[in-house]
Design a protein around this motif. Sequence first.
Motif, PDB file in Angstrom:
ATOM      1  N   ASP A   6       1.035  -1.383   0.403  1.00  0.00           N
ATOM      2  CA  ASP A   6      -0.250   0.038   0.078  1.00  0.00           C
ATOM      3  C   ASP A   6       1.152   1.498  -0.117  1.00  0.00           C
ATOM      4  N   PRO A   7       0.961   2.400  -1.114  1.00  0.00           N
ATOM      5  CA  PRO A   7       2.026   3.235  -1.273  1.00  0.00           C
ATOM      6  C   PRO A   7       1.437   4.558  -0.480  1.00  0.00           C
ATOM      7  N   GLY A   8      -0.294   4.629   0.322  1.00  0.00           N
ATOM      8  CA  GLY A   8      -1.040   5.517   0.990  1.00  0.00           C
ATOM      9  C   GLY A   8       0.124   5.399   2.529  1.00  0.00           C
ATOM     10  N   LEU A   9      -0.856   6.433   3.145  1.00  0.00           N
ATOM     11  CA  LEU A   9      -0.532   6.387   4.333  1.00  0.00           C
ATOM     12  C   LEU A   9      -0.760   5.323   5.794  1.00  0.00           C
ATOM     13  N   GLN A  10      -1.281   4.824   5.526  1.00  0.00           N
ATOM     14  CA  GLN A  10      -0.822   3.361   6.645  1.00  0.00           C
ATOM     15  C   GLN A  10      -0.165   2.155   6.982  1.00  0.00           C
ATOM     16  N   PRO A  11       1.371   2.776   5.846  1.00  0.00           N
ATOM     17  CA  PRO A  11       2.133   2.240   6.811  1.00  0.00           C
ATOM     18  C   PRO A  11       3.057   3.070   8.210  1.00  0.00           C
ATOM     19  N   GLU A  12       3.073   4.047   6.657  1.00  0.00           N
ATOM     20  CA  GLU A  12       3.327   4.907   7.570  1.00  0.00           C
ATOM     21  C   GLU A  12       3.053   5.341   9.207  1.00  0.00           C
ATOM     22  N   ARG A  13       1.547   5.282   9.632  1.00  0.00           N
ATOM     23  CA  ARG A  13       0.558   5.637  10.346  1.00  0.00           C
ATOM     24  C   ARG A  13       1.523   4.417  11.074  1.00  0.00           C
ATOM     25  N   THR A  14       0.952   2.961  10.234  1.00  0.00           N
ATOM     26  CA  THR A  14       1.584   1.717  11.270  1.00  0.00           C
ATOM     27  C   THR A  14       3.172   2.107  12.167  1.00  0.00           C
ATOM     28  N   SER A  15       4.623   2.576  11.274  1.00  0.00           N
ATOM     29  CA  SER A  15       5.591   2.875  11.773  1.00  0.00           C
ATOM     30  C   SER A  15       5.445   3.780  12.990  1.00  0.00           C
ATOM     31  N   LEU A  16       4.694   4.799  12.773  1.00  0.00           N
ATOM     32  CA  LEU A  16       4.963   5.607  13.821  1.00  0.00           C
ATOM     33  C   LEU A  16       3.705   5.332  15.058  1.00  0.00           C
ATOM     34  N   SER A  17       3.647   4.658  15.150  1.00  0.00           N
ATOM     35  CA  SER A  17       2.468   4.004  16.009  1.00  0.00           C
ATOM     36  C   SER A  17       3.664   3.059  17.219  1.00  0.00           C
ATOM     37  N   TRP A  18       4.342   1.905  16.346  1.00  0.00           N
ATOM     38  CA  TRP A  18       5.282   0.856  16.815  1.00  0.00           C
ATOM     39  C   TRP A  18       6.445   1.684  16.948  1.00  0.00           C
ATOM     40  N   SER A  19       6.662   2.862  16.598  1.00  0.00           N
ATOM     41  CA  SER A  19       7.710   3.642  17.069  1.00  0.00           C
ATOM     42  C   SER A  19       7.702   4.395  18.744  1.00  0.00           C
ATOM     43  N   ARG A  20       6.489   4.704  18.605  1.00  0.00           N
ATOM     44  CA  ARG A  20       5.558   5.351  19.962  1.00  0.00           C
ATOM     45  C   ARG A  20       5.563   3.803  20.547  1.00  0.00           C
ATOM     46  N   THR A  21       5.379   3.408  20.587  1.00  0.00           N
ATOM     47  CA  THR A  21       5.340   1.954  21.639  1.00  0.00           C
ATOM     48  C   THR A  21       6.667   1.738  21.862  1.00  0.00           C
ATOM     49  N   ALA A  22       7.753   2.509  21.159  1.00  0.00           N
ATOM     50  CA  ALA A  22       8.819   1.087  21.625  1.00  0.00           C
ATOM     51  C   ALA A  22       9.176   2.584  22.856  1.00  0.00           C
ATOM     52  N   MET A  23       9.318   3.857  21.733  1.00  0.00           N
ATOM     53  CA  MET A  23       9.731   4.778  22.975  1.00  0.00           C
ATOM     54  C   MET A  23       9.340   4.510  24.128  1.00  0.00           C
ATOM     55  N   ARG A  24       7.909   4.336  24.347  1.00  0.00           N
ATOM     56  CA  ARG A  24       7.266   4.340  25.562  1.00  0.00           C
ATOM     57  C   ARG A  24       7.815   3.227  26.882  1.00  0.00           C
ATOM     58  N   LEU A  25       8.283   2.218  25.796  1.00  0.00           N
ATOM     59  CA  LEU A  25       8.540   0.735  26.768  1.00  0.00           C
ATOM     60  C   LEU A  25       9.733   1.343  26.903  1.00  0.00           C
ATOM     61  N   ILE A  26      10.866   2.259  26.063  1.00  0.00           N
ATOM     62  CA  ILE A  26      11.309   2.119  26.535  1.00  0.00           C
ATOM     63  C   ILE A  26      11.767   3.663  28.403  1.00  0.00           C
ATOM     64  N   LEU A  27      10.870   4.509  28.282  1.00  0.00           N
ATOM     65  CA  LEU A  27      11.161   5.607  29.045  1.00  0.00           C
ATOM     66  C   LEU A  27      10.537   5.221  29.820  1.00  0.00           C
ATOM     67  N   THR A  28       9.649   3.938  29.881  1.00  0.00           N
ATOM     68  CA  THR A  28       9.074   3.083  31.378  1.00  0.00           C
ATOM     69  C   THR A  28      10.056   2.439  31.570  1.00  0.00           C
ATOM     70  N   ALA A  29      11.136   2.440  31.390  1.00  0.00           N
ATOM     71  CA  ALA A  29      12.283   1.347  32.033  1.00  0.00           C
ATOM     72  C   ALA A  29      12.897   1.859  32.133  1.00  0.00           C
ATOM     73  N   THR A  30      13.946   3.698  32.204  1.00  0.00           N
ATOM     74  CA  THR A  30      13.958   4.578  32.518  1.00  0.00           C
ATOM     75  C   THR A  30      13.574   4.962  33.561  1.00  0.00           C
ATOM     76  N   ALA A  31      12.297   4.922  33.980  1.00  0.00           N
ATOM     77  CA  ALA A  31      11.663   5.661  35.066  1.00  0.00           C
ATOM     78  C   ALA A  31      11.957   4.510  36.311  1.00  0.00           C
ATOM     79  N   LEU A  32      11.749   2.884  35.763  1.00  0.00           N
ATOM     80  CA  LEU A  32      11.956   2.109  36.795  1.00  0.00           C
ATOM     81  C   LEU A  32      12.924   1.664  37.430  1.00  0.00           C
ATOM     82  N   LEU A  33      14.411   2.444  36.880  1.00  0.00           N
ATOM     83  CA  LEU A  33      15.596   2.725  37.803  1.00  0.00           C
ATOM     84  C   LEU A  33      15.530   3.231  38.439  1.00  0.00           C
TER      85      LEU A  33
END
Length: 76
Positions: A6-33
């Motif tokens: 799909d050349p539309g925006l859906q792949p980009e939105r999905t990619s951005l969503s996964w990036s946000r999820t990964a960032m939140r996991l890393i930030l939560t891990a940092t806060a738990l330190l």
Amino acid sequence: MRPTRDPGLQPERTSLSWSRTAMRLILTATALLSWGSSYGRPVILVTGLLGVAGLWIYAGQRTRYDRDVDGVENGG
């Protein structure tokens, strides 16, 4: 014949969503330190798992995104 992506925006939105999820996991891990010294090994274990999961998701997402961009640029 290979199915086209799909050349539309859906792949980009999905990619951005996964990036946000990964960032939140890393930030939560940092806060738990900061709790590691008070609560010991269980918190350190959870922190490590969250950090590794976040990095793993980010690396996999980045690889998929690069592959998709190459496919769009090359017409397939």
